[in-house]
Scaffold this motif. Structure first.
Motif, mmCIF file in Angstrom:
data_model
loop_
_atom_site.group_PDB
_atom_site.id
_atom_site.type_symbol
_atom_site.label_atom_id
_atom_site.label_comp_id
_atom_site.label_asym_id
_atom_site.label_seq_id
_atom_site.Cartn_x
_atom_site.Cartn_y
_atom_site.Cartn_z
ATOM 1 N N CYS A 424 49.807 41.778 -98.977
ATOM 2 C CA CYS A 424 50.918 42.558 -98.443
ATOM 3 C C CYS A 424 51.755 43.010 -99.626
ATOM 4 O O CYS A 424 52.114 42.196 -100.479
ATOM 5 N N HIS A 426 54.736 43.686 -99.680
ATOM 6 C CA HIS A 426 56.130 43.239 -99.579
ATOM 7 C C HIS A 426 56.291 41.725 -99.567
ATOM 8 O O HIS A 426 57.404 41.213 -99.607
ATOM 9 N N CYS A 427 55.159 40.995 -99.426
ATOM 10 C CA CYS A 427 55.245 39.533 -99.305
ATOM 11 C C CYS A 427 54.232 38.883 -100.239
ATOM 12 O O CYS A 427 53.254 39.515 -100.620
ATOM 13 N N CYS A 442 50.610 42.235 -91.696
ATOM 14 C CA CYS A 442 51.240 41.099 -92.347
ATOM 15 C C CYS A 442 51.906 40.258 -91.261
ATOM 16 O O CYS A 442 52.717 40.766 -90.495
ATOM 17 N N CYS A 445 56.037 39.901 -92.438
ATOM 18 C CA CYS A 445 57.028 40.978 -92.354
ATOM 19 C C CYS A 445 56.624 42.025 -91.332
ATOM 20 O O CYS A 445 57.393 42.926 -91.028
#
Ligand SMILES: [Zn+2]
Ligand SMILES: [Zn+2]
Length: 741
Positions: A424, A426-427, A442, A445
């Protein structure tokens, strides 16, 4: 005459204003009265609070103090006990009074004006007057059918009636704990015309079943308004209606999830916490309270009996229920046998039962089989003996359940050429491959994208799933069982018989309202032969015709860094085992299969004997040697920032200040000496939605010392937040008695 009132309001977290404000009122209002007050440019709900127990932090200049907008007439003030419960929760879990109090009230109270409220109350009263009063008769006018208690239930009920408690009811799955709850509630209500009972379950999914049983029993006796529910799956008007019924005393029984622990019940005399070990009782946002622990506190506060029930109690409750001479505070009650299998019911033991007894399986409980996956084909998902066993059951017209604690098709997609994985962006986690809509999602998020046609890094078109989730398991199992036909299913449409039906229940297949119910109904109706799912299916549901349960890959938790992982695994497997053979006729042949690379692991050995006490003793010994809860008290402070450095710097600065500044406070040396603050570390999932997360563990052998420390350290954390180390910090929060570290 003008009176000065302390009023609790909900202010934004960490606002400098505080949550206890001063207001003027022409009428003297008792603490606990609900009022509407001006706050900035808006008007908001507030609760009048006792000025002695809360210091108002708002403007104290009399000229600037505003008048309240009005009181919510028609709603009696919240009781002193309720106010104490809120006060304790705020203090123990280190949150503001206003936040805890307002979050504990139904959201609609905040939205309605006093006039709207009046109309609502009037309608409620009219409906109540028209409501059917209990007649004491069964559904068709006949006598109420109440099942006779088993000898074990009788003994337990007698103990509950004769002791003050709190009680830990340690009862095997299928031993009839719910009947004990029903019976205790019935005795209570029959003996006191105003008494109220609160019954809690961990999950919303379990409330309809429970509600049906309670309504069936108590509607005929006390009318249709006697039983109400309180959980987050209800609409706001429904929640308000239940809350008002509980608050006015017209509801005798409140059923609910963890939020129900705050229900206003003026004549609360009994609190039941079913599946008390379940982590869902701990809130994971706002005030991170444990509804189970608050239930015990509330019981003591209000003189209500508290009954905790579980087949695999939390190690904390197990420890508290050791003999009183060794310091135990709860009375442990034991119901080891499944209904229908107690000695007086089993006249003759079959050969099958004798074999099972020889294997160490208690009567009526499923036989636990361990399959050593070291001896199976490499990469095999289902061992040959398990597959054969499933086929055999299905051919006999029985149902099987296979569970895996990972949803989606595969936990990660990867490219064998360049090593790309579906991370991911963002993670710090992989996005899960969901084949059904060809997405990468994900689970932290929610970021979702279509699966790329080729590897985004090197263009290789051959990207492949790695590992497996329930969706892939379902597909794989359907392939493996493609040749099997349902028994007695030959028809014009299926001249060779119908193919077997594999169904899946997990968070993905039950997203829409009503889907879970319809899928469960299909299982109950026998329309499903093999059910695949996550822990969602392992909990609570009463599947009568399932005779084989299999955990395909449970080993992960044996080597987790979280010291509670084995406890959770044991409890999950025991509960899953409890799904097999609920129907007494089929129970004798039921089995639980564990596929493992660690067949000799003591956890599985204890599970094979259905021996929770042995497992608990071993775990508690380990915890004691390592000074872990329940032999110590813990708290976590979590911090979030754009960078890991900022998050950790904030925590480490607050830690340093504890050792320097607080050490100078008079009388704090003793407290500080009993508390250990560990350095800040990244959380196990370090980044979620582009926010870096860090945590710091605080530990003490003394709960009181930890509490005292935290209450003093709060001001240090607030000051650090304002200082240079707080720059760039997004938020921080304290979690007392954290469940996951
Ligand atoms: Zn590649
Ligand atoms: Zn993500």
């Amino acid at each position: 005459m003008t009176h000065w009132l302390c009023v609790l309001v909900q202010t934004p977290a960490h606002a400098s204003l505080g949550s206890v404000l001063s207001y003027r009122s022409e009428a003297l209002l008792a603490p606990g009265t609900l009022v509407r007050v001006p706050l900035g440019k808006r008007e908001t709900l507030g609760v009048v609070w006792d000025g002695d127990s809360a210091q108002a932090t708002g403007e104290l200049d009399p000229g600037k103090i505003k008048a309240i907008a009005g009181a919510l007439d028609g709603i009696a003030p919240l009781s002193t006990a309720w106010q104490q419960l809120i006060g304790f929760t705020a203090q123990y879990y280190q949150r503001s009074l206003g936040e805890v109090a307002l979050a504990a009230l139904p959201p609609q109270l905040r939205e309605l004006s006093p006039e709207q409220m009046q109309r609502r109350l009037k309608r409620g009263k009219l409906a109540q007057a028209k409501a059917v009063i209990g007649t004491g008769e069964g559904p068709n006018g006949g006598p109420l059918a109440i099942p006779a208690l088993t000898p074990e239930q009788t003994a337990v009920v007698a103990q509950i009636n004769n002791h003050p408690g709190p009680f830990l009811l340690f009862g095997a799955t299928g031993s009839g704990k719910t009947e004990v709850y029903l019976n205790s509630v019935q005795t209570l209500l029959a003996g006191d015309p105003e008494a109220q009972a609160l019954v809690m379950v961990p999950e919303i999914n379990l409330t309809p079943q429970l509600e049906a049983r309670f309504k069936e029993r108590f509607t005929p006796l006390y009318g249709e308004d006697a039983v109400v529910s309180l959980h987050s799956g209800m609409t706001n008007p429904q929640r308000l209606k239940s809350w008002l019924a509980a608050h006015s005393g017209s509801a005798r029984i409140v059923l609910g999830t963890r939020m129900a622990v705050f229900a206003s019940m003026p004549r609360l005399r009994l609190i039941v916490v079913d599946e008390e070990h379940d982590p869902s009782y701990k809130s994971s946002e706002g005030a991170r309270y444990s509804a189970r622990d608050l239930a015990v506190y509330r019981g003591k506060l209000e003189g209500a009996k508290v009954l905790l029930g579980s087949a695999t109690p939390s190690l904390e409750s197990w420890h508290h229920s050791r003999p009183a001479l060794e310091g135990g505070r709860y009375l442990r009650l034991h119901m080891p046998s499944r209904i229908g299998t107690q000695p007086d019911a089993a006249s003759a033991r079959s050969e099958q039962e004798r074999t099972r007894a020889a294997a160490g399986t208690p009567a009526g409980l499923p036989l636990v089989r361990r399959v050593d996956m070291n001896h199976q084909h490499r990469n095999a998902v289902f061992s040959i003996p398990l597959l054969e066993a499933i086929k055999e059951r299905v051919l006999r017209g029985e149902q099987c359940m296979v569970f895996l604690n990972r949803r989606g098709y595969a936990p990660v997609l990867h490219c064998a050429d360049c090593g790309w994985k579906s991370e991911c962006p963002h993670c710090s986690a992989f996005r899960v491959f969901h084949k059904i809509d060809r997405t990468l999602r994900c689970h932290h998020c929610g970021f979702t994208e279509r699966v790329p046609r080729a590897c985004p890094t090197c263009g290789n078109p051959d990207i492949a799933p790695l590992g497996r989730g329930t969706e892939r398991l379902e597909e794989h199992l359907a392939e493996l069982l493609a040749d099997v036909r349902r028994p007695n299913s030959i028809s014009a449409e299926f001249p060779e018989g119908e193919p077997i039906r594999v169904a899946r229940i997990d968070a993905d297949t039950t997203r829409l309202k009503g889907e879970l119910e319809s899928q469960l109904a299909a299982v109950h109706a026998g329309d499903v032969d093999v059910l695949v799912g996550t822990q969602m299916i392992a909990k609570g549901h009463d599947f009568r015709r399932i005779t084989l349960v299999a955990a395909v890959n449970p080993d992960g938790a044996l080597f987790s860094s979280d010291f509670r992982a084995p406890e959770r695994l044991f409890s999950l497997l025991m509960q899953a085992t409890g799904r097999a053979g609920r129907d007494a006729k089929l129970g004798a042949g039921s089995e639980m299969w564990i596929q493992t690379f660690q067949p000799a692991h003591p956890l599985y050995a204890a599970l094979k004997r259905h021996d929770y006490p042995a497992f608990a003793t071993a775990q508690l010994l380990e915890r004691e040697q390592a000074s872990l809860p329940p032999f110590s008290a813990q708290a976590l402070v979590r911090a979030e920032a754009r960078t890991q450095e900022v998050a950790q710097a904030f925590l480490n600065a607050a830690r340093a200040a504890a050792n320097t500044d607080m050490a100078l406070w008079e009388g704090w040396t003793d407290v500080l000496a009993q508390v250990t603050l560990y350095p800040a570390v990244p959380m196990s999932i370090q980044r979620v939605a582009n926010i870096e997360r860090a945590q710091m563990l605080i530990e003490s052998p003394s709960r009181a010392a930890l509490q005292r420390f935290l209450s003093g350290w709060q001001s240090v954390l607030h000051a650090t937040r304002q200082g240079p180390e707080g720059k760039g910090l997004i938020r921080w929060a304290i979690d007392v008695d954290p469940l996951a570290i």
